[in-house]
Design a protein around this motif. Structure first.
Motif, short mmCIF file in Angstrom:
data_model
loop_
_atom_site.label_atom_id
_atom_site.label_comp_id
_atom_site.label_asym_id
_atom_site.label_seq_id
_atom_site.Cartn_x
_atom_site.Cartn_y
_atom_site.Cartn_z
N ASP A 48 -1.28 -1.78 -12.11
CA ASP A 48 -1.73 -2.59 -13.26
C ASP A 48 -2.86 -1.90 -14.00
OD1 ASP A 48 0.12 -4.53 -12.75
OD2 ASP A 48 -1.26 -5.90 -11.74
N GLU A 49 -3.75 -1.24 -13.27
CA GLU A 49 -4.86 -0.53 -13.91
C GLU A 49 -4.34 0.54 -14.85
OE1 GLU A 49 -8.75 0.00 -11.36
OE2 GLU A 49 -7.02 0.36 -10.07
N ARG A 92 1.18 -10.37 -1.92
CA ARG A 92 -0.03 -9.78 -2.50
C ARG A 92 0.22 -9.51 -3.97
NH1 ARG A 92 -2.69 -6.53 2.47
NH2 ARG A 92 -1.31 -7.28 4.10
N GLU A 101 -1.17 -7.18 -5.98
CA GLU A 101 -1.15 -5.80 -6.45
C GLU A 101 -0.83 -4.83 -5.31
OE1 GLU A 101 -5.13 -5.50 -7.99
OE2 GLU A 101 -4.49 -5.95 -10.02
N ILE A 102 -0.32 -3.66 -5.69
CA ILE A 102 -0.07 -2.59 -4.73
C ILE A 102 -1.20 -1.57 -4.86
CG2 ILE A 102 1.49 -0.72 -4.06
CD1 ILE A 102 3.76 -2.37 -5.30
N MET A 103 -1.88 -1.32 -3.75
CA MET A 103 -2.95 -0.33 -3.75
C MET A 103 -2.35 1.04 -3.45
SD MET A 103 -5.16 1.73 -1.90
CE MET A 103 -5.42 1.18 -0.22
N VAL A 104 -2.66 2.02 -4.28
CA VAL A 104 -2.17 3.38 -4.10
C VAL A 104 -3.37 4.30 -3.90
CG1 VAL A 104 -0.77 5.25 -5.03
CG2 VAL A 104 -0.22 2.88 -5.62
N ASN A 105 -3.31 5.12 -2.86
CA ASN A 105 -4.39 6.08 -2.61
C ASN A 105 -3.83 7.49 -2.59
OD1 ASN A 105 -7.13 6.85 -1.91
ND2 ASN A 105 -6.33 7.33 0.11
N THR A 115 -8.09 6.14 -5.74
CA THR A 115 -7.42 4.88 -5.42
C THR A 115 -7.26 4.04 -6.68
OG1 THR A 115 -8.39 4.93 -3.21
CG2 THR A 115 -7.49 2.83 -3.95
N ARG A 146 0.85 -1.19 0.00
CA ARG A 146 0.00 0.00 0.00
C ARG A 146 0.89 1.24 0.00
NH1 ARG A 146 -5.30 1.00 3.72
NH2 ARG A 146 -5.65 3.22 3.29
N THR A 186 -4.48 0.77 -8.76
CA THR A 186 -3.31 -0.11 -8.76
C THR A 186 -2.48 0.22 -10.00
OG1 THR A 186 -4.33 -1.90 -10.04
CG2 THR A 186 -4.65 -1.94 -7.63
#
Length: 382
Positions: A261-262, A239, A241-245, A257, A217, A259
């Protein structure tokens, strides 16, 4: 903690001089035998900083450290935001400093430990926490020495590495920080379930992810559209993916928010300027998420290197500024007109544009100097 600065007469003198010019005050002789004028000025600076940065410390009995420690401390608003993310039984701050982050982040934990290598600073923090009726275990030790002898396990480790070298110059790469996160990462992750690290807002996220496995994160935190810090969360748990906010506090608290990859799997749609122009919050621009903004909100991008977006219909929940604008020719700009100047992917900076066109800064109108796929353009607010 017995401190002569807590004397009522001295505190009254400090409070009476909160708006006094500090340079002139330093030239005066201290009216108190046991307290120097520099010590008094230090407390005045502390209260002045607290008024803007951490008002919860504007309480009788609080002692403030030297200015450098105040500058390095997190603001109350960013600490409060981070505290909403973390909870558990045991929390330890390995670089507690002035203890602002620790004070808020530890509120959702049963047992709190603060490690600080500066004994004077730790004494001040321990005293202040007593005034604030907060309990903790205070350890005066270098964090690496602590990790060498510690046998306890914690739910969360928090640390804010020093971002200046021996010459007081700012550094940004992980290996240049003190401590070197790359060197101690494995030791940290064997000591805690989760490791949270505050970093400079200037750090490159792609570099960060490439050199530091275990990140799951990232929080990009801005206050009033000024990016203040990047906070990374690590664990040994694998995990995908890495979630970025990206959060913008005190400006609607808007967030975005995603990732990585998106973003990599998204293509932007391009267009010449339409009725509305969208400028993403700086936390989003810092994250480098440009194509996904286009897809998420159904917007068109002006140019691959111009991170401005457009549409004919207004999008009300966009995380950034929305302006109704029209294209104009340079000859339509009159001298001495007043505008807020924005330059994006344009050869001239705002100061150069003001000089070239004789524009006054300010007012309610906007001029955007930028590029679309067809070339340089000027946009004027309607």
């Amino acid at each position: 903690m017995e401190n002569k600065l807590l004397n009522k007469e001295i505190q009254n003198y400090i409070n009476a001089n909160l708006n006094t010019d500090l340079h002139s005050l330093l030239l005066k002789k201290s009216p108190f035998q046991d307290v120097s004028m520099s010590e008094i000025v230090q407390q005045i600076k502390g209260k002045q900083t607290a008024q803007k940065k951490f008002p919860f410390l504007l309480k009788e009995g609080i002692i403030f450290p030297p200015q450098l420690n105040l500058e390095q401390a997190s603001s109350e608003i960013t600490a409060v935001y981070k505290s909403q993310i973390l909870k558990g039984n045991t929390f330890i701050d390995l670089t507690s400093g002035f203890g602002i982050d620790a004070y808020y982040l530890s509120q959702n934990f049963g047992e709190v430990t603060l490690v600080e290598q500066n004994p004077e600073l730790l004494n001040i923090v321990e005293h202040n926490w007593g005034v604030l009726d907060r309990k903790a275990i205070f350890i005066n030790q270098n964090l690496e020495d602590f990790l060498d002898i510690n046998k306890d396990h914690f739910n969360v480790i928090y640390l804010d590495p020093a971002r200046r070298d021996h010459n007081k110059n700012k550094v940004f790469l992980l290996e240049d920080l003190s401590p070197d996160i790359l060197q101690i990462k494995d030791r940290l992750l064997t000591t805690a379930d989760q490791v949270v690290v505050k970093l400079s807002p200037l750090i490159d996220l792609k570099y960060l992810v490439s050199v530091l496995p275990g990140i799951f994160r990232i929080e990009i935190i801005a206050v009033k559209n000024d990016v203040k810090e990047a906070v990374i969360f690590l664990s040994n748990e694998k995990r995908k993916e890495i979630m970025v906010n990206c959060i913008n506090l005190e400006s609607g608290d808007s967030s975005f928010t995603f990732t990585f990859d998106e973003e990599e799997n998204t293509q932007a749609v391009y267009s010449e300027p339409e009725k509305f122009i969208y400028i993403p919050n700086n936390s989003i621009l810092k994250a480098g998420i440009f194509n996904l903004v286009s897809e998420r909100f159904g917007l068109k991008k002006l140019h691959p290197n111009t991170h401005l977006y457009t549409s004919d219909q207004k999008i009300n929940d966009f995380p950034g500024r929305v302006l109704e604008m029209e294209s104009v020719e340079s000859k339509q700009i009159k001298k001495k007109e007043q505008f807020n100047i924005i330059s994006k992917n344009y050869p001239l900076k705002p100061e150069d544009i003001k000089k070239k066109y004789g524009i006054k800064d300010g007012g309610e109108g906007y001029l955007i100097f930028t590029q679309s796929k067809k070339g340089k353009i000027i946009l004027k607010s309607v």
